[in-house]
Design a protein around this motif. Structure first.
Motif, PDB file in Angstrom:
ATOM      1  N   ASP A  96       0.833  -1.205   0.000  1.00  0.00           N
ATOM      2  CA  ASP A  96       0.000   0.000   0.000  1.00  0.00           C
ATOM      3  C   ASP A  96       0.868   1.255   0.000  1.00  0.00           C
ATOM      4  O   ASP A  96       0.680   2.160   0.804  1.00  0.00           O
ATOM      5  N   GLY A  97       1.836   1.324  -0.854  1.00  0.00           N
ATOM      6  CA  GLY A  97       2.748   2.459  -0.905  1.00  0.00           C
ATOM      7  C   GLY A  97       2.820   3.053  -2.285  1.00  0.00           C
ATOM      8  O   GLY A  97       2.251   2.542  -3.242  1.00  0.00           O
ATOM      9  N   GLN A  98       3.564   4.146  -2.380  1.00  0.00           N
ATOM     10  CA  GLN A  98       3.688   4.866  -3.638  1.00  0.00           C
ATOM     11  C   GLN A  98       5.141   5.291  -3.827  1.00  0.00           C
ATOM     12  O   GLN A  98       5.755   5.886  -2.940  1.00  0.00           O
ATOM     13  N   ILE A 164      -0.253  10.923   9.233  1.00  0.00           N
ATOM     14  CA  ILE A 164      -0.502   9.478   9.225  1.00  0.00           C
ATOM     15  C   ILE A 164       0.407   8.752   8.237  1.00  0.00           C
ATOM     16  O   ILE A 164       0.336   7.529   8.107  1.00  0.00           O
ATOM     17  N   PHE A 165       1.277   9.497   7.520  1.00  0.00           N
ATOM     18  CA  PHE A 165       2.128   8.883   6.511  1.00  0.00           C
ATOM     19  C   PHE A 165       3.578   8.818   6.983  1.00  0.00           C
ATOM     20  O   PHE A 165       4.022   9.601   7.819  1.00  0.00           O
ATOM     21  N   SER A 166       4.302   7.869   6.414  1.00  0.00           N
ATOM     22  CA  SER A 166       5.747   7.781   6.575  1.00  0.00           C
ATOM     23  C   SER A 166       6.369   7.813   5.187  1.00  0.00           C
ATOM     24  O   SER A 166       5.778   7.303   4.220  1.00  0.00           O
ATOM     25  N   ARG A 187       4.161   5.726   2.366  1.00  0.00           N
ATOM     26  CA  ARG A 187       3.122   4.761   2.708  1.00  0.00           C
ATOM     27  C   ARG A 187       2.352   5.263   3.917  1.00  0.00           C
ATOM     28  O   ARG A 187       2.812   6.139   4.662  1.00  0.00           O
ATOM     29  N   GLN A 188       1.184   4.705   4.112  1.00  0.00           N
ATOM     30  CA  GLN A 188       0.348   5.066   5.261  1.00  0.00           C
ATOM     31  C   GLN A 188       0.794   4.268   6.484  1.00  0.00           C
ATOM     32  O   GLN A 188       1.046   3.073   6.407  1.00  0.00           O
TER      33      GLN A 188
END
Length: 633
Positions: A96-98, A164-166, A187-188
């Motif tokens: 669930d990352g970008q 809420i993101f890293s 990612r969250q």
């Protein structure tokens, strides 16, 4: 009211409150410490006039895709393969990352990953700016300010909405050490295996930097070296760009480390001052031979990554397949399609008067062969025929492909420039295949060229006269594209002088004749096809049209024995036979059904009712045969 200064204690208080709030979501760090360089970035964010609770997102100044590509062409071209490889390696559908690439202005150029299963920020798309001044503390913008790799953890972003993101980010530098952009993984929630992710990003950034290095010095020698041979072609290799005399033009950071010199000391050095017995080594290097370099800093294994490309622009030559003669219009139309032959003859009269021709037909229906035949029947038959597939060239490259460019038109341009396809076709015929897939921005420029019959390569100040015959082709409904505003109406009328509709293969009634023509072209003119094979062909819907038929005929030729004069079902591979038999896209005639049933009955009789053996005889799977037996019952 913006607060322009905060004490360190106040910043820590803000961070402590943030952590307490995030703890309610199920996460707690256990330490209320605002670490460096996050504290410094928070202070800069306040100095920019940002507040933690700011939610405004600027979207009115986003750059368009064409503008983004043109101004960042080299970085995008060099980064695309590495981005795709890293995305596959990380397996984003599970993470669930970008992956995000930005330029030196923190403008997002590209992203890879799955954003469907997480709460991705709506301003995380191409064209958005993620500088610290716009978004506060974030790995993309902060890495650009700090000039180094950065981790911004869960809760460490300055803006509440990003907490809420890293994210982890690493800088990308050009061969001169200047920041060219940043590669980021966002990612969250907390970053899983943060150090491993950062290492992967750094290795990928190094690959991009290597590609930038070679692309920048495409007209020079590029040398890779390392004390250990197994580290060549890795992120840890040193890189040098050398001119024809062996002088250092550029060096990457690793090369500087190996030689114990900074970039300003290394660049400009002659090879003799760095390597023993340089002239002999340089001779091997220029020939592309790898080996070992002896230096005061120790021995290095090396390989030549790149040698200068020829300076001269290739001379245009007619693009004619000499081994495959162009078929006549009569053989293209077939004996049972007088209407199609009439359209082709009208198109010939059109090209003889320089009218544009538009060929309409499904993919694989032979549009390029028709275009070549029309060219051969024109007064330009002895001039170039230049074919361009508008769907096969990346959108960002098609303009330079069509129009060409002058030396130095953009960073990374080939020395000496490149002649565009339009100029290559001067005096002859330009065939634009899949013109319906041409980008809108390029349509406007092509329209102007067709109206004024002048063309200017990228970076050129003067236009040149253009004399071409234009043939376009597409499998798409151009009128619908015009209605949907994805194809210019004025360009449509400019290219549609005479339109010719090519029939799909399933609509033709000259299959035997067409197969004979194709076999002749493939070198099997003395062979014929068995009647049962032709009947099987006649019942198939041919989604790939003539291109698919030609491939099957090539397979039959490969499978035949030296003494075979007739090609039949026994020459078809099992997978091809199964596909031909299983076709249900169009209703088959009763004759084909009866033929198929008779084949099955014969096979079962010959094998005494053994279904497995009969299936092997027919070249299909047992499951397919059971299904066909059920259909007969």
């Amino acid at each position: 009211m913006h607060i322009n200064t905060r004490t360190n204690e106040e910043l820590v208080d803000i961070f402590r409150a943030r952590e307490i709030a995030l703890a309610e979501r199920g996460w707690r760090s256990g330490e209320f410490v605002l670490r460096e360089p996050i504290r410094a970035s928070w202070q800069r964010s306040i100095d920019y006039g940002l507040q933690p609770d700011d939610v405004h997102v600027r979207e009115d100044d986003l750059l368009g895709a064409d503008e983004l590509y043109e101004s960042n062409r080299m970085l995008l071209d060099c980064a695309e393969p590495a981005l795709q490889h890293l995305a596959d390696r990380l397996g984003h559908h599970g993470n669930d990352g970008q992956l995000i690439l930005v330029n030196a202005q923190a403008t997002i150029l590209a992203s890879e990953g799955d954003g469907n299963n997480w709460q991705k920020p709506r301003d995380l798309g191409p064209g958005a700016c993620w500088s610290e001044a716009e978004r506060g503390t974030n790995a993309l913008g902060t890495a650009l300010v700090e000039g180094r790799s950065i981790m911004v953890g869960y809760g460490e972003h300055f803006l509440d909405r990003l907490s809420i993101f890293s994210c982890a980010a690493v800088p990308i530098r050009n061969p001169h050490g200047v920041l060219e952009g940043v590669l980021d993984l966002t990612r969250q929630g907390p970053m899983l295996q943060a150090q491993d992710s950062l290492l992967l990003l750094e290795m990928t950034a190094s690959q991009i930097e290597s590609r930038l290095f070679v692309a920048t010095f495409g007209h020079q020698y590029v040398l890779a070296f390392h004390p250990r041979q197994q580290y060549l072609d890795t992120a840890w290799q040193g890189l040098l760009a050398l001119d024809g005399e062996g002088k250092v033009l550029a060096a990457n950071a690793r090369a500087c480390e190996f030689f114990g010199l900074d970039r300003t000391q290394l660049v400009g050095q002659p090879g003799e001052s760095l390597v023993r017995d340089w002239q002999a080594r340089f001779g091997y290097l220029k020939s592309g031979t790898g080996g070992c370099l002896q230096t005061p800093r120790g021995d290095f294994f090396y390989k030549t990554l790149h040698m200068p490309e020829p300076v001269a622009v290739p001379v245009s030559q007619p693009n004619v397949r000499r081994s495959n003669p162009i078929p006549s219009l009569e053989s293209l139309a077939g004996s049972n399609n007088p209407r199609y032959l009439r359209e082709l003859n009208m198109a010939v009269r059109g090209v003889q008067h320089d009218l544009p021709i538009l060929l309409l037909g499904e993919t694989g229906s032979g549009k390029e062969w028709v275009a070549r035949a029309l060219h051969q029947n024109s007064r330009r038959a002895d001039k170039p025929f230049i074919a361009v597939n508008c769907a096969a060239i990346p959108e960002g490259l098609i303009e330079s492909e069509l129009f060409g460019y002058r030396d130095g038109a953009f960073t990374g341009a080939r020395r000496g420039g490149m002649t565009g396809r339009l100029q290559q076709a001067h005096g002859g015929t330009l065939f634009l295949d899949e013109v319906g897939d041409m980008p809108l921005a390029l349509q406007a420029r092509l329209l102007r060229v067709l109206q004024e019959r002048k063309v200017a390569p990228l970076g050129a100040g003067t236009e040149q006269d253009l004399d071409i015959n234009l043939i376009c082709a597409t499998h798409r409904d151009v009128k619908t594209l015009v209605t949907e505003s994805v194809f210019r109406e004025d360009l449509y009328y400019r290219i549609n002088g005479i339109s010719v509709c090519l029939p799909a293969l399933r609509e033709r009634r000259d299959l035997r004749e067409l197969c004979g023509t194709l076999l002749q072209r493939l070198g099997g003119g003395e062979l014929s096809l068995a009647d049962e094979l032709l009947q099987l062909f006649a019942g198939y819907h041919w989604p790939g049209n003539i291109r698919q038929l030609e491939m099957i005929l090539r397979t039959l030729l490969a499978m035949r024995l030296p003494d075979d004069s007739v090609l039949g079902l026994e020459h078809l591979p099992a997978s091809t036979m199964e596909e031909l038999l299983a076709s249900k896209a169009v209703p088959q005639s009763s004759n084909i059904h009866e033929q198929e049933q008779e084949l099955i009955r014969q096979a079962l009789a010959e094998q005494d009712g053994n279904v497995s053996a009969a299936a092997r005889t027919l070249g299909i799977s047992r499951a397919t045969l059971y299904r066909k037996l059920k259909q007969q019952s």
